[in-house]
Design a protein around this motif. Sequence first.
Motif, PDB file in Angstrom:
ATOM      1  N   TRP A   1       3.057   9.824  -2.206  1.00 43.40           N
ATOM      2  CA  TRP A   1       2.029  10.834  -2.938  1.00 43.40           C
ATOM      3  C   TRP A   1       2.693  12.139  -2.846  1.00 43.40           C
ATOM      4  O   TRP A   1       2.896  12.751  -2.031  1.00 43.40           O
TER       5      TRP A   1
ATOM      6  N   LEU B   1      -6.006   6.094  -1.937  1.00 42.33           N
ATOM      7  CA  LEU B   1      -5.104   5.985  -3.027  1.00 42.33           C
ATOM      8  C   LEU B   1      -5.085   4.356  -3.562  1.00 42.33           C
ATOM      9  O   LEU B   1      -5.594   3.544  -2.889  1.00 42.33           O
ATOM     10  N   LYS B   2      -4.902   4.545  -4.879  1.00 40.34           N
ATOM     11  CA  LYS B   2      -4.761   3.213  -5.592  1.00 40.34           C
ATOM     12  C   LYS B   2      -3.211   3.072  -5.618  1.00 40.34           C
ATOM     13  O   LYS B   2      -2.779   3.445  -6.979  1.00 40.34           O
ATOM     14  N   PRO B   3      -2.515   2.485  -5.008  1.00 35.15           N
ATOM     15  CA  PRO B   3      -0.944   2.371  -5.170  1.00 35.15           C
ATOM     16  C   PRO B   3      -0.688   1.626  -6.509  1.00 35.15           C
ATOM     17  O   PRO B   3      -1.212   0.512  -6.784  1.00 35.15           O
ATOM     18  N   ARG B   4       0.298   2.325  -7.018  1.00 43.54           N
ATOM     19  CA  ARG B   4       1.080   1.532  -8.050  1.00 43.54           C
ATOM     20  C   ARG B   4       2.227   1.591  -8.170  1.00 43.54           C
ATOM     21  O   ARG B   4       2.902   2.654  -7.593  1.00 43.54           O
ATOM     22  N   HIS B   5       3.156   0.504  -8.623  1.00 42.06           N
ATOM     23  CA  HIS B   5       4.715   0.558  -8.057  1.00 42.06           C
ATOM     24  C   HIS B   5       5.073   0.080  -9.435  1.00 42.06           C
ATOM     25  O   HIS B   5       4.954  -0.888 -10.056  1.00 42.06           O
TER      26      HIS B   5
ATOM     27  N   ALA C   1      -0.260   9.211   4.001  1.00 46.44           N
ATOM     28  CA  ALA C   1       0.596   9.157   2.864  1.00 46.44           C
ATOM     29  C   ALA C   1       1.734  10.374   2.978  1.00 46.44           C
ATOM     30  O   ALA C   1       1.640  11.203   3.717  1.00 46.44           O
TER      31      ALA C   1
ATOM     32  N   ASP D   1       2.081   5.100   6.871  1.00 42.90           N
ATOM     33  CA  ASP D   1       1.026   4.518   5.940  1.00 42.90           C
ATOM     34  C   ASP D   1       0.389   3.763   7.179  1.00 42.90           C
ATOM     35  O   ASP D   1      -1.042   4.008   6.852  1.00 42.90           O
TER      36      ASP D   1
ATOM     37  N   HIS E   1       0.851  -1.331   0.046  1.00 39.03           N
ATOM     38  CA  HIS E   1      -0.015   0.042   0.151  1.00 39.03           C
ATOM     39  C   HIS E   1       0.701   1.321   0.086  1.00 39.03           C
ATOM     40  O   HIS E   1       0.421   2.403  -0.558  1.00 39.03           O
ATOM     41  N   ARG E   2       1.936   1.184   0.797  1.00 37.58           N
ATOM     42  CA  ARG E   2       2.892   2.248   0.731  1.00 37.58           C
ATOM     43  C   ARG E   2       3.334   2.699  -0.793  1.00 37.58           C
ATOM     44  O   ARG E   2       3.518   2.227  -1.527  1.00 37.58           O
ATOM     45  N   MET E   3       3.299   4.318  -1.048  1.00 37.71           N
ATOM     46  CA  MET E   3       3.455   4.730  -2.207  1.00 37.71           C
ATOM     47  C   MET E   3       4.063   6.523  -1.602  1.00 37.71           C
ATOM     48  O   MET E   3       3.510   6.857  -0.492  1.00 37.71           O
TER      49      MET E   3
END
Length: 331
Positions: free
Chosen positions: A121, A317-321, A275, A270, A117-119
């Motif tokens: 922002w 958020l919708k995390p993308r890595h 964020a 997180d 989930h972490r990203m």
Amino acid sequence: MSELTPDLLRELVAEARLAPSVHNIQPTRWRLLADGRLALVDDVSVRAPVADPAGHDVLVSHGAALEGMSLALNRRGLAITGMTTIEQPLSPQFTALCSFAVRQGVAPDPLAGHVTHRMSWRGRFVGAPDDAATLAQLAAARDDVICIGDRQVIADIAGWADQAEFSFVRDDDYRGELLAWMRLSPSHPHYLLDGLNRDALAMNAVEATAARFVLGGLFRPLDRLGIAASLLADRAKTASASAIVLFCRPVGEDPLTTGRHFYRIWLEIDRAGFAACPISALSDHPDFNDRLRKLGKVGGDLRLVNVFRVGRPPKPLKPRHFRLPVDRLIV
């Protein structure tokens, strides 16, 4: 000691690669040794020499990857054991920085579930009534974190952040290196793999195109006109933060250890429902680093490693890595 099978190693690396790294350059590789130990390997061809001339940020990035591996193991009831940190060249391109065995039996780590989930922002934040209390709990739980929540002070720091970043951006080599790691169009061949793409930077297509020109060929004329700084300013986003978080670690600490704690505090943020976005320019700039040390009353036995702006995004958020494929990370 537990055996790391090729399939298990791929699973572990797939999770460990979600750790943050400077400019998302991802310098960490992994190698399964003949004795069954796992080595963390530095790809010496992956660097940001202008922004990180001493290579300290790369080592901190390796430390974050090491913690990522520890968390991936933890989710499977495994743990790192018997770690050695002797550098060992493996080839002209690769150097092992440490190696370790894996053992069974470990208590669940509460942060392991927050890895995906972490990203970072990089947009604006919105406030909530309980932010101050939650941030106070976060700071109280760790002795390496200082939270600054005063609105006027945050506004002042937002201005300092823009000044610090612009002082670096005015250097042609720094700007060129930054652009080389930015992927401002989905057509870039590495858009989904590494560096800072426009999704990660919270830019739309128009903003990304403008950034390419402002940081590129138009920078000098715009700077002479006195408008380059305002076009690159991030002050409003920083000023919207619920808090500025100072991350401090002991002077002389092994950067791998620093990196492990850096990743953990980001995961703690997180877990607290916030964020975060690092403002590395503030810690990298000597004058502003000193200002923040005085503001946060940071003791002489600690160094200010990094600074986060922290808050709640305006929507979930919708995390993308954006990461390199696993096969490129196992060498």
